[in-house]
Motif scaffolding. Structure first.
Motif, PDB file in Angstrom:
ATOM      1  N   TYR A 158       0.842  -1.192   0.000  1.00 30.32           N
ATOM      2  CA  TYR A 158       0.000   0.000   0.000  1.00 30.32           C
ATOM      3  C   TYR A 158       0.876   1.240   0.000  1.00 30.32           C
ATOM      4  N   VAL A 159       0.309   2.315  -0.520  1.00 37.35           N
ATOM      5  CA  VAL A 159       1.022   3.578  -0.687  1.00 37.35           C
ATOM      6  C   VAL A 159       0.364   4.633   0.187  1.00 37.35           C
ATOM      7  N   LEU A 160       1.183   5.408   0.890  1.00 34.64           N
ATOM      8  CA  LEU A 160       0.717   6.583   1.626  1.00 34.64           C
ATOM      9  C   LEU A 160       1.384   7.809   1.025  1.00 34.64           C
ATOM     10  N   SER A 161       0.568   8.790   0.653  1.00 39.98           N
ATOM     11  CA  SER A 161       1.105  10.040   0.122  1.00 39.98           C
ATOM     12  C   SER A 161       0.107  11.151   0.404  1.00 39.98           C
ATOM     13  N   GLY A 162       0.510  12.391   0.137  1.00 36.30           N
ATOM     14  CA  GLY A 162      -0.401  13.518   0.320  1.00 36.30           C
ATOM     15  C   GLY A 162      -0.983  13.570   1.719  1.00 36.30           C
ATOM     16  N   PRO A 163      -2.308  13.795   1.849  1.00 34.03           N
ATOM     17  CA  PRO A 163      -2.930  13.896   3.174  1.00 34.03           C
ATOM     18  C   PRO A 163      -2.676  12.684   4.063  1.00 34.03           C
ATOM     19  N   ALA A 164      -2.758  11.484   3.502  1.00 31.06           N
ATOM     20  CA  ALA A 164      -2.560  10.276   4.304  1.00 31.06           C
ATOM     21  C   ALA A 164      -1.170  10.248   4.928  1.00 31.06           C
ATOM     22  N   ARG A 165      -0.199  10.799   4.237  1.00 30.92           N
ATOM     23  CA  ARG A 165       1.167  10.811   4.756  1.00 30.92           C
ATOM     24  C   ARG A 165       1.407  11.990   5.704  1.00 30.92           C
ATOM     25  N   TYR A 166       0.804  13.150   5.397  1.00 33.17           N
ATOM     26  CA  TYR A 166       1.203  14.373   6.082  1.00 33.17           C
ATOM     27  C   TYR A 166       0.308  14.821   7.226  1.00 33.17           C
ATOM     28  N   VAL A 167      -0.987  14.584   7.177  1.00 33.31           N
ATOM     29  CA  VAL A 167      -1.864  15.182   8.195  1.00 33.31           C
ATOM     30  C   VAL A 167      -2.700  14.163   8.963  1.00 33.31           C
ATOM     31  N   TYR A 168      -2.359  12.905   8.848  1.00 35.15           N
ATOM     32  CA  TYR A 168      -3.042  11.871   9.626  1.00 35.15           C
ATOM     33  C   TYR A 168      -2.024  11.073  10.427  1.00 35.15           C
ATOM     34  N   PHE A 169      -2.261  10.988  11.758  1.00 28.08           N
ATOM     35  CA  PHE A 169      -1.546   9.974  12.514  1.00 28.08           C
ATOM     36  C   PHE A 169      -1.958   8.612  11.952  1.00 28.08           C
ATOM     37  N   HIS A 170      -1.036   7.666  11.933  1.00 32.23           N
ATOM     38  CA  HIS A 170      -1.434   6.304  11.590  1.00 32.23           C
ATOM     39  C   HIS A 170      -0.852   5.345  12.615  1.00 32.23           C
ATOM     40  N   MET A 171      -1.578   4.285  12.857  1.00 29.83           N
ATOM     41  CA  MET A 171      -1.167   3.283  13.841  1.00 29.83           C
ATOM     42  C   MET A 171      -1.635   1.916  13.366  1.00 29.83           C
ATOM     43  N   VAL A 172      -0.939   0.883  13.807  1.00 34.13           N
ATOM     44  CA  VAL A 172      -1.364  -0.493  13.560  1.00 34.13           C
ATOM     45  C   VAL A 172      -1.812  -1.066  14.890  1.00 34.13           C
ATOM     46  N   LEU A 173      -3.070  -1.481  14.962  1.00 36.62           N
ATOM     47  CA  LEU A 173      -3.608  -2.044  16.195  1.00 36.62           C
ATOM     48  C   LEU A 173      -3.055  -3.454  16.421  1.00 36.62           C
ATOM     49  N   PRO A 174      -3.139  -3.974  17.649  1.00 40.69           N
ATOM     50  CA  PRO A 174      -2.534  -5.281  17.941  1.00 40.69           C
ATOM     51  C   PRO A 174      -2.939  -6.359  16.935  1.00 40.69           C
ATOM     52  N   VAL A 175      -1.934  -7.072  16.448  1.00 37.23           N
ATOM     53  CA  VAL A 175      -2.170  -8.107  15.439  1.00 37.23           C
ATOM     54  C   VAL A 175      -2.459  -9.438  16.122  1.00 37.23           C
ATOM     55  N   GLU A 176      -3.128 -10.324  15.403  1.00 34.81           N
ATOM     56  CA  GLU A 176      -3.513 -11.620  15.974  1.00 34.81           C
ATOM     57  C   GLU A 176      -2.480 -12.704  15.701  1.00 34.81           C
ATOM     58  N   THR A 177      -1.787 -12.599  14.586  1.00 34.13           N
ATOM     59  CA  THR A 177      -0.747 -13.573  14.252  1.00 34.13           C
ATOM     60  C   THR A 177       0.484 -12.825  13.761  1.00 34.13           C
ATOM     61  N   GLN A 178       1.592 -13.549  13.629  1.00 33.89           N
ATOM     62  CA  GLN A 178       2.848 -12.895  13.253  1.00 33.89           C
ATOM     63  C   GLN A 178       2.702 -12.156  11.922  1.00 33.89           C
ATOM     64  N   ARG A 179       3.284 -10.973  11.877  1.00 37.20           N
ATOM     65  CA  ARG A 179       3.209 -10.130  10.683  1.00 37.20           C
ATOM     66  C   ARG A 179       4.551  -9.440  10.470  1.00 37.20           C
ATOM     67  N   PHE A 180       4.941  -9.325   9.210  1.00 41.12           N
ATOM     68  CA  PHE A 180       6.162  -8.609   8.842  1.00 41.12           C
ATOM     69  C   PHE A 180       5.779  -7.475   7.906  1.00 41.12           C
ATOM     70  N   SER A 181       6.348  -6.299   8.136  1.00 43.19           N
ATOM     71  CA  SER A 181       6.131  -5.194   7.201  1.00 43.19           C
ATOM     72  C   SER A 181       7.474  -4.575   6.848  1.00 43.19           C
ATOM     73  N   LEU A 182       7.579  -4.149   5.611  1.00 42.97           N
ATOM     74  CA  LEU A 182       8.790  -3.505   5.128  1.00 42.97           C
ATOM     75  C   LEU A 182       8.389  -2.154   4.554  1.00 42.97           C
ATOM     76  N   VAL A 183       8.909  -1.099   5.169  1.00 35.92           N
ATOM     77  CA  VAL A 183       8.542   0.270   4.801  1.00 35.92           C
ATOM     78  C   VAL A 183       9.627   0.845   3.892  1.00 35.92           C
ATOM     79  N   PHE A 184       9.228   1.237   2.691  1.00 36.94           N
ATOM     80  CA  PHE A 184      10.144   1.886   1.756  1.00 36.94           C
ATOM     81  C   PHE A 184       9.803   3.370   1.684  1.00 36.94           C
TER      82      PHE A 184
END
Length: 309
Positions: A158-184
């Protein structure tokens, strides 16, 4: 199917793109969030898994929980460069835009708190790879507390840019199973996680110097949305760690905030650091660059978004 194949060929996208799900923008295109489901191929998933499992195994004694999840050391570029180049071919991100990575490993119950990635150090357009399980992301407008949730599918980008990147806090709520994310993302400094040359006036600095400069900038919260809520307040107000919308609405800590005001404060703090000889690098070019970019985005950034419209 033939029409999709022809369109894919005309636009020069990869054949693997045909197997991905249809891209969608859950809150409209102007919001700046696009999800491409089922994007990763089997070989790309295997390469990423090898990369983070190897890093995690070799560094397990020193890796610590950071803000609710494990932030891993940078994974080998060989495990993801093919994927990055394909995302460029598929026009998910401009060619040669991305130059920095951050890897996160979430065990069951792990999370990441509300934040906005540093505004001074990182440019627009973040691309995030999700692997292992679905996750629920919550976005909260920094000024009015508008709250919207979206599911981040496993095996997606997924891509974050513009408003989603600049004027919104973002958070990931507790996950249920193992998860890996790679942020570019695109960094102005050749710091930890860099995997391509940095083409800025400070891009030729050695990584250790870049890290020193980063630490100096962070010490004065340059590029950081400067608001903090302590645990005592949350407990007294019966607010949970993820009730960001509620404390924004109650306190309005950023009611007078804007990107341009943030930039003015950052500029003043930079001058203070230079006057006191804590910083010997000129960032006037960056201030000018961001000021022009923010002014061009002002109209879009002032919008709010209704997830049900």
């Amino acid at each position: 199917m033939f029409k999709k194949l022809a369109d894919n060929f005309i636009k020069g996208r990869s054949l693997k793109y045909l197997l991905a799900g249809e891209p969608y923008s859950p809150f409209g295109e102007d919001f700046g969030m696009t999800i491409v489901p089922n994007y990763l191929s089997d070989d790309e998933m295997l390469s990423l898994r090898r990369g983070y499992v190897d890093v995690y195994t070799r560094n397990s004694a020193s890796i610590r929980v950071s803000d609710g999840r494990f932030q891993l050391p940078p994974i080998p570029p060989s495990s993801f460069m093919g994927l990055v180049e394909r995302m460029e071919q598929d026009q998910i991100v401009p060619k040669n835009w991305l130059n920095n990575q951050t890897a996160n490993l979430y065990e069951p119950g792990d999370f990441i708190r509300a934040h906005i990635d540093n505004l001074f150090v990182y440019d627009d357009i973040f691309v995030i790879v999700c692997l292992g399980s679905n996750a629920l992301m919550r976005l909260v407008h920094v000024q009015n507390g508008e709250e919207i949730d979206v599911v981040l599918p496993n095996n997606s980008v997924y891509v974050l840019s513009g408003p989603a990147r600049y004027v919104y806090f973002h958070m990931v709520l507790p996950v249920e199973t193992q998860r890996f994310s790679l942020v570019f993302r695109r960094s102005i400094l050749n710091s930890d996680g860099g995997f391509r040359p940095v083409t800025t006036p400070v891009g030729d600095l050695m990584p250790y110097r870049s890290t020193q400069i980063l630490n100096t900038l962070y010490s004065k919260q340059i590029g950081g949305v400067r608001v903090s809520i302590n645990d005592d307040f949350l407990e007294n107000e019966s607010l949970g760690a993820f009730d960001t919308s509620q404390w924004v609405k109650r306190l309005h800590p950023l009611k007078d905030w804007s990107l341009l005001r943030q930039l003015d404060e950052d500029e003043a703090r930079l001058h203070e650091l230079r006057d006191k000889k804590f910083l010997d690098v000129d960032f006037d070019w960056r201030i000018k660059e961001l000021r022009e970019y923010y002014k061009a985005m002002e109209a879009t950034l002032n919008k709010t978004y209704d997830p049900f419209n």
